[in-house]
Design a protein around this motif. Structure first.
Motif, mmCIF file in Angstrom:
data_model
loop_
_atom_site.group_PDB
_atom_site.id
_atom_site.type_symbol
_atom_site.label_atom_id
_atom_site.label_comp_id
_atom_site.label_asym_id
_atom_site.label_seq_id
_atom_site.Cartn_x
_atom_site.Cartn_y
_atom_site.Cartn_z
ATOM 1 N N ALA A 295 33.601 44.018 12.876
ATOM 2 C CA ALA A 295 33.339 42.635 13.272
ATOM 3 C C ALA A 295 33.602 42.441 14.766
ATOM 4 O O ALA A 295 32.845 41.744 15.467
ATOM 5 N N ILE A 296 34.667 43.058 15.266
ATOM 6 C CA ILE A 296 34.958 42.994 16.702
ATOM 7 C C ILE A 296 33.849 43.667 17.503
ATOM 8 O O ILE A 296 33.373 43.134 18.520
ATOM 9 N N ALA A 297 33.425 44.838 17.035
ATOM 10 C CA ALA A 297 32.352 45.549 17.737
ATOM 11 C C ALA A 297 31.063 44.732 17.741
ATOM 12 O O ALA A 297 30.313 44.738 18.733
ATOM 13 N N ALA A 298 30.787 44.021 16.652
ATOM 14 C CA ALA A 298 29.577 43.201 16.588
ATOM 15 C C ALA A 298 29.615 42.072 17.616
ATOM 16 O O ALA A 298 28.590 41.740 18.235
ATOM 17 N N PRO A 312 38.296 34.710 22.514
ATOM 18 C CA PRO A 312 39.221 34.090 21.550
ATOM 19 C C PRO A 312 38.986 34.558 20.111
ATOM 20 O O PRO A 312 39.941 34.781 19.361
ATOM 21 N N GLN A 313 37.723 34.720 19.718
ATOM 22 C CA GLN A 313 37.451 35.206 18.374
ATOM 23 C C GLN A 313 37.920 36.655 18.216
ATOM 24 O O GLN A 313 38.446 37.044 17.168
ATOM 25 N N ALA A 339 44.440 39.276 27.455
ATOM 26 C CA ALA A 339 44.283 39.157 28.904
ATOM 27 C C ALA A 339 42.941 38.546 29.265
ATOM 28 O O ALA A 339 42.859 37.708 30.181
ATOM 29 N N MET A 340 41.895 38.928 28.558
ATOM 30 C CA MET A 340 40.575 38.392 28.854
ATOM 31 C C MET A 340 40.456 36.929 28.443
ATOM 32 O O MET A 340 39.712 36.159 29.057
#
Length: 414
Positions: A295-298, A312-313, A339-340
């Protein structure tokens, strides 16, 4: 049929044939030798004579006949009755196994479980999986892991012996142990992919043949277990990550970080397939670590550029992942995401806690992330030192060059 198409077909069939022969005879070493000879015979005959109606059955029959010859060689040194009793169930003594009709069952998943036996070390699991299921030669595996062929031969031989000594019958593990063993299988395929995508050492940034083989093998597992959410999640994660590979290196082989990559070079087909897989898998059950990573990679892959990334997500997903996975790399990636989303100092505060974790304190990636966040915070002198320290700790040459270049930019001495 062209030789290249024959080679592709043989690579797909090899683990099925080996699994069938091991199931029938129960001897890993001799079965593998027999299957290799059958594959060689097919590679010579099929381009000239054509593919048989049942290529899998042809290979199993030829391998079984060859194995019968090998067993007869064993019998020449020992009493025939003892050898037959040791290799063949009593109900099958009346005829050679090669005379039996070939079933259409696919033993690939069982073979994967066998290669990923929990009594083996991760290095042995990977080597045996690539040899028996992936179809790579011992020389190819040795080159991939930068060890002498003789060393890899010994490693694979010891792994086979341990599997044999375990006495585990060829078959799916009992239901109670299946989930744990499947987890080992997926972890081994994950390690193979990671070694291919980011080589731990050597002159190349990545080894495409290893990551491609990991994707091929996890596709097999997904085909055999289509309803398993973590299998789908791992396949999605590999596809979504590998989609960026065409843009990760410049013409000179140098590393290009994701924020600077030309996203038009990313593999749109891999991204679409990966997104579809994870979108379908997430609602079916409580998501596991591979699904959350996918899900993060998507989110990364669907962002049109780095500035549009929904950090944030990503932070929220990493926090979910940390609840179920005590993995320092997850914590490191979470620090980057924080950080981002909230500023470099917030990420650096989290890195300070990671310094006490012995599992990652000496890893070059911790120092590289610290350097990046220090640069973001404007502390260029400290960032330069951290870049140099990260370069000193990595054994991958393109990564070393990239880190030294970043340090040089902060001193103006390029």
């Amino acid at each position: 049929m062209p030789e290249s198409e024959v080679e592709d077909l043989l690579r797909r069939l090899a683990p099925q044939v080996l699994g069938a022969v091991v199931r029938r005879y129960g001897n890993f070493d001799l079965a593998e030798d027999a299957v290799q000879e059958a594959l060689l015979a097919a590679a010579v005959q099929w381009p000239k004579e054509g593919i048989p109606d049942s290529p899998r059955g042809w290979l199993i029959t030829v391998a079984a006949r060859r194995l019968t010859d090998l067993l007869r060689g064993e019998q020449a040194r020992r009493r025939r009755e003892d050898t037959v009793a040791g290799w063949t169930p009593p109900g099958e003594w009346t005829a050679p196994a090669a005379d039996r009709p070939v079933t259409e069952s696919d033993d690939t998943l069982i073979l994967l479980f066998m290669c990923c036996h929990p009594s083996l070390s991760p290095a042995s699991q990977i080597a045996l999986t690539l040899r028996a299921v992936g179809g790579l030669t011992t020389a190819e595996i040795a080159r991939a892991f930068l060890v002498p062929e003789a060393t890899m031969t010994r490693r694979i031989s010891r792994a086979k012996q341990r599997v044999k000594d375990s006495g585990v019958p060829f078959g799916m593990p009992p239901a109670a142990a299946r989930a744990q063993r499947l987890g080992v299988v997926l972890h081994v395929l994950y390690l193979i992919f990671n070694e291919g995508y980011v080589s731990t050492s050597g002159p190349s940034l990545h080894r495409g043949e290893l990551s491609a083989e990991a994707i091929r093998l996890v596709r097999l597992v997904h085909r055999l277990l289509p309803d398993d959410g973590e299998v789908a999640g791992l396949l999605a994660l590999m596809l979504l990550t590998d989609a960026r590979r065409p843009a990760r290196a410049g013409p000179d082989g140098g590393l290009i970080p994701m924020a600077e990559q030309d996203r038009s070079l990313w593999n749109a087909g891999h991204i679409a397939e990966g997104v579809a897989l994870i979108t379908a898998a997430l609602p079916r059950s409580v998501p596991g670590p591979y699904q959350l990573q996918a899900a993060i990679a998507a989110i990364h892959d669907e962002a049109p550029d780095a500035d549009a990334t929904d950090w944030p997500q990503i932070v929220a997903l990493y926090e979910l992942l940390m609840r179920i996975s005590d993995n320092p790399m997850v914590a490191l990636n979470h620090a980057v995401a924080v950080a981002m989303a909230r500023g470099a100092r917030a990420g650096l505060d989290l890195l300070g806690k990671l310094q006490a974790d012995a599992r990652i304190a000496e890893d070059h990636r911790l120092h590289a992330v610290r350097a990046h966040l220090l640069e973001m915070a404007g502390d260029h002198a400290a960032a330069r030192d951290s870049y140099r320290e990260a370069a000193r700790r990595t054994t991958n040459l393109p990564q070393q060059r990239y880190l030294h270049t970043r340090a040089a930019r902060l001193t103006g001495d390029r």
